[in-house]
Scaffold this active site. Structure first.
Site, mmCIF file in Angstrom:
data_model
loop_
_atom_site.group_PDB
_atom_site.id
_atom_site.type_symbol
_atom_site.label_atom_id
_atom_site.label_comp_id
_atom_site.label_asym_id
_atom_site.label_seq_id
_atom_site.Cartn_x
_atom_site.Cartn_y
_atom_site.Cartn_z
ATOM 1 N N GLY A 31 -8.277 -3.556 -9.600
ATOM 2 C CA GLY A 31 -8.095 -4.163 -10.916
ATOM 3 C C GLY A 31 -9.044 -3.608 -11.954
ATOM 4 N N HIS A 37 -5.782 4.434 -13.414
ATOM 5 C CA HIS A 37 -4.905 3.665 -12.527
ATOM 6 C C HIS A 37 -3.443 3.811 -12.974
ATOM 7 C CE1 HIS A 37 -8.727 1.140 -12.191
ATOM 8 N NE2 HIS A 37 -8.482 1.427 -10.926
HETATM 9 P P1 AMP Z 1 -10.321 1.271 -7.771
HETATM 10 O O1 AMP Z 1 -9.605 0.221 -8.554
HETATM 11 O O2 AMP Z 1 -11.550 1.782 -8.416
HETATM 12 O O3 AMP Z 1 -10.477 0.901 -6.310
HETATM 13 O O4 AMP Z 1 -9.338 2.528 -7.744
HETATM 14 C C1 AMP Z 1 -8.009 2.413 -7.333
HETATM 15 C C2 AMP Z 1 -7.414 3.795 -7.283
HETATM 16 O O5 AMP Z 1 -7.479 4.396 -8.564
HETATM 17 C C3 AMP Z 1 -8.159 4.745 -6.309
HETATM 18 O O6 AMP Z 1 -7.204 5.541 -5.630
HETATM 19 C C4 AMP Z 1 -9.005 5.561 -7.258
HETATM 20 O O7 AMP Z 1 -9.321 6.839 -6.753
HETATM 21 C C5 AMP Z 1 -8.090 5.665 -8.464
HETATM 22 N N1 AMP Z 1 -8.839 5.984 -9.679
HETATM 23 C C6 AMP Z 1 -9.926 5.326 -10.149
HETATM 24 N N2 AMP Z 1 -10.381 5.940 -11.277
HETATM 25 C C7 AMP Z 1 -9.559 7.003 -11.498
HETATM 26 C C8 AMP Z 1 -9.519 8.032 -12.485
HETATM 27 N N3 AMP Z 1 -10.396 8.103 -13.475
HETATM 28 N N4 AMP Z 1 -8.538 8.965 -12.402
HETATM 29 C C9 AMP Z 1 -7.635 8.917 -11.374
HETATM 30 N N5 AMP Z 1 -7.615 7.973 -10.419
HETATM 31 C C10 AMP Z 1 -8.571 7.029 -10.477
#
Ligand code: AMP
Length: 282
Positions: A31, A37
């Site tokens: 989230g 995301h």
């Molecule tokens: P998180 O909500 O931080 O657990 O991330 C969920 C997903 O979004 C994971 O697969 C992350 O690697 C991806 N994600 C987070 N930040 C980025 C970003 N800046 N660019 C691409 N994917 C991202």
């Protein structure tokens, strides 16, 4: 977009699509959604007919003293963004839905989970591997999309899916960045104005390392030193690691060749940020 909280509701939606021969793509998140995301959601909708997104701030991947309690949460705004972003089903489980009373099974990946994040955050990848296995079993997607921003996590999940023969394709998406290069992250919201300015040094360090490699540098030690020099130029940055590793096992290397990753973790004030560049070397 439908929103469900129980595993029964989740299963009935996914099952109804399967009966219609529609493929399912899945994007797990914690989230506080940003454009990074949303790019994963768009990517998933190109790979599958229906997209499921989960939002679950997974307590088991945070260590004692880490930022679980102050991790940003913004359910209403997330829901609006996903609605516009092409998500079909939002899964918002309670902690007790994922970790039922008496939960006592964990998934532990060895290499590539041992070093770097594995050392800095003991137990982190056990929490990630356990929750991702559960979510993949609940959603049963044909494809799940993860960000290259968390490169070691991506390597851990690829290994987990391969080793446990999970019937899912793992797709990845490049890191989405702010105009000054800072990788988008839910945690960027915790940076003060000065810290936010300092954080841009992470991208400068990685860019300058990549440039040196493109110019022919093949000593991993020289690249590590260069990364540190740029980061140390920012007084607000405390380096946790700045490394060069093999892409599939995240072990350190001496001479640069093949698929490599340069992962960086820093602390700026009370905020911990990670980033990386991946490179293919002839
Ligand atoms: P998180 O909500 O931080 O657990 O991330 C969920 C997903 O979004 C994971 O697969 C992350 O690697 C991806 N994600 C987070 N930040 C980025 C970003 N800046 N660019 C691409 N994917 C991202």
């Amino acid at each position: 977009m439908e929103t469900v909280r129980s595993t029964n509701e989740l299963s009935s939606w996914v099952e109804s699509w399967r009966l219609e021969n529609r493929t399912v793509g899945f994007v797990p998140t914690m989230g506080a959604l940003h454009e990074g995301h949303l790019e994963l959601v768009r990517h998933a909708s190109q790979l599958a007919d229906r997209v499921v997104v989960s939002i679950f701030v997974n307590p088991t991947q945070f260590g004692p003293g880490e930022d679980f309690a102050r991790y940003p949460r913004n359910e209403d705004q997330d829901s609006e963004l996903l609605q516009e972003g092409g998500c079909h089903l939002l899964f918002l489980p309670e902690t007790s839905t994922i970790y039922q009373e008496g939960h006592s099974t964990c998934v532990e990946v060895d290499t590539p989970a041992k070093r770097l994040e594995g050392e800095s955050r003991p137990g982190h990848f056990r929490g990630v591997a356990t929750v991702v296995t559960q979510l993949l079993n609940l959603v049963r997607p044909s494809v799940a999309v993860f960000g290259q921003k968390d490169a070691q996590q991506l390597a851990v999940i690829r290994r987990l899916v391969r080793d446990l023969h999970l019937p899912v394709e793992i797709a990845s998406h490049p890191t989405v960045r702010e105009p000054d290069g800072l990788a988008m992250s839910s945690r960027n919201a915790n940076l003060s104005a000065d810290e936010r300015t300092a954080a841009a040094a992470i991208y400068r360090a990685l860019s300058s390392a990549r440039q040196r490699i493109e110019q022919g540098e093949r000593s991993a030690e020289a690249i590590r030193r260069g990364l540190r020099e740029v980061l140390e130029g920012e007084l607000l940055i405390d380096i946790e690691y700045a490394e060069v590793v093999e892409a599939d096992n995240f072990e350190p290397i001496r001479r640069l060749r093949g698929s490599i990753v340069m992962p960086v973790a820093v602390r700026i004030g009370t905020t911990r940020l990670i980033d990386n560049f991946s490179l293919e070397i002839d």
